[in-house]
Write an enzyme that holds these catalytic residues in place. Structure first.
Site, mmCIF file in Angstrom:
data_model
loop_
_atom_site.group_PDB
_atom_site.id
_atom_site.type_symbol
_atom_site.label_atom_id
_atom_site.label_comp_id
_atom_site.label_asym_id
_atom_site.label_seq_id
_atom_site.Cartn_x
_atom_site.Cartn_y
_atom_site.Cartn_z
ATOM 1 N N ASP B 53 0.813 -1.216 0.000
ATOM 2 C CA ASP B 53 0.000 0.000 0.000
ATOM 3 C C ASP B 53 0.853 1.275 0.000
ATOM 4 O OD1 ASP B 53 -2.627 -0.887 -0.067
ATOM 5 O OD2 ASP B 53 -2.709 -1.223 2.099
ATOM 6 N N TYR B 120 6.968 -10.063 6.859
ATOM 7 C CA TYR B 120 6.789 -8.622 7.003
ATOM 8 C C TYR B 120 7.352 -8.187 8.348
ATOM 9 C CZ TYR B 120 3.619 -8.057 3.018
ATOM 10 O OH TYR B 120 3.075 -7.995 1.767
#
EC number: 5.4.99.12
Lengths: 265, 265
Positions: B53, B120
């Protein structure tokens, strides 16, 4: 009653066209004045100590602010920081500028004219490995630098000299190019080299040219012992290149001589 | 002869509207494709592994690139990085995107479909002291977080579950919301807390919602023992908030199961 407030300001200079207010461009002074004006409900003008260039950062810039304000001193930073953070991007906790302290000074105090000294920090990343997250915050030099040679050169810069050789054209006209460098330190940690330089004042681009000169000494392009004669020559052509702005940080401003590192040492 | 190249890409997501190409907006994919097209002298399209994003960063994003190229593999990264750095700002050594590796793969290899797992990293700054230089690179939480409670909650998230409660609306439609979290670690160093999460795949905003949930556990808003039942409820309303994008980093993509941290442990 009129008050004279001294602000301490931290900023990331990446997205600004420098400190000084300019029409139609994002500047630190302009952005801060807008936030202060909104918070105080009237047009506010501030006087900064150092006119940092585009891309240059500050840990402790100072500015004075004179006027009559309804808002208590201790509330001012909070209100301005809230405004500076909220206006910029959705969920950020801080904006690119932050007022870290506000204190009241006598009416005749001036952020710039009363400064007795300043410390700038220049950050070099001496590594072949680039890092996208560091690109706006240091000067990347892939080739290994000779730190002992740079330290030898730094010793020759320390003291009171005519520093015309380290002055770029385009700055404010100065009465004299004589300045005192109280302390010039090179600090290394891993691949990071920091140049900490404290002086009574600095000519236009002086720290960046000192850095470029030290870097060229570190690369073997300028002999470390040649720096004294470069200073004596008073000729910009003999000094090194101007290091890029993103490695430079305004570190501290001193209003008492005895607080200046290297003074009286 | 047609080749299939796997690129490894590092980027600072601050100034991009995310990974995926969008008309009229600066995106990582779009910027990288432009640079690759210029270097290769023809229109290039790449397939990325993860559609990060806006504001999200990557240490090791991957993308495949198919076609016939005159340029040798080992020259490609150099040429593209030079282009990405030079186009952006004067004296920078690196641009906000950097290709860190290029290797040749069989023609049927696909960066996304062949991925066996991803890691992540989410960075939290747990301190009252704001830092303008960190504002785009972490999630600042002034209130002290209860790390042992967060670790207890993390244990309940690890494993194979239907993670619908950690999925935001608006992402790509998925066949199933069952995923396996192989490893979920909390690492603390001073005021920095990092959440390292490795799984076989992630739902839309999943890491940011896991982080928001862990943060609320750390604040005492959600009991650490409640997390298992939040997952069982399959209801987004019961989980914590979506942590902001700037703390999130795509850390690693694995193409071999035995390389995935926590697999088979």
């Amino acid at each position: 009653m009129e008050r004279n407030l001294l602000l301490t300001i931290e900023y990331d200079g990446t997205d600004f066209s420098g400190w000084q207010r300019q029409p139609g461009r994002p500047t630190v002074q302009g952005t801060l004045e807008s936030a202060l004006s909104a918070v105080c409900g009237k047009e506010i003008r501030i006087d900064g100590t150092s006119r940092t260039d585009a891309g240059v950062h500050a840990y402790r810039q100072r500015a004075t602010l004179k006027g009559e304000f309804g808002i208590p001193t201790e509330r001012l930073a909070l209100a301005v920081n809230h405004r500076l953070a909220g206006g910029m991007r959705g969920k950020m906790a801080a904006g690119p500028i932050r007022v870290t302290d506000v204190c009241e000074k006598p009416m005749n105090f001036h952020a710039r004219f009363d400064a007795k000294g300043k410390t700038y920090i220049y950050k070099i990343r001496n590594s072949e490995n680039m890092d996208v997250f560091q690109r706006n915050y240091c000067y990347q030099i892939p080739r290994p630098l000779d730190l002992p040679a740079m330290k030898l050169a730094a010793e020759q810069i320390t003291g009171t000299h005519d520093f015309q050789c380290f002055q770029a054209s385009g700055g404010t006209e100065r009465e004299t190019t004589v300045r005192t460098i109280y302390k010039l330190e090179l600090r290394q940690a891993g691949s990071d080299i920091q140049i900490w330089v404290t002086g009574d004042g600095f000519l236009y681009n002086m720290v960046r040219i000192i850095t470029g000169t030290l870097v060229e000494v570190g690369m073997g392009k300028i002999p470390p012992t040649a720096v004294a004669s470069i200073i004596e020559s008073e000729d910009r052509q003999n000094a090194g290149h101007t290091a890029p702005p993103q490695g430079l940080y305004l570190g501290e401003i001193y209003y008492e001589l005895q607080e200046v590192p290297g003074y009286d040492e």
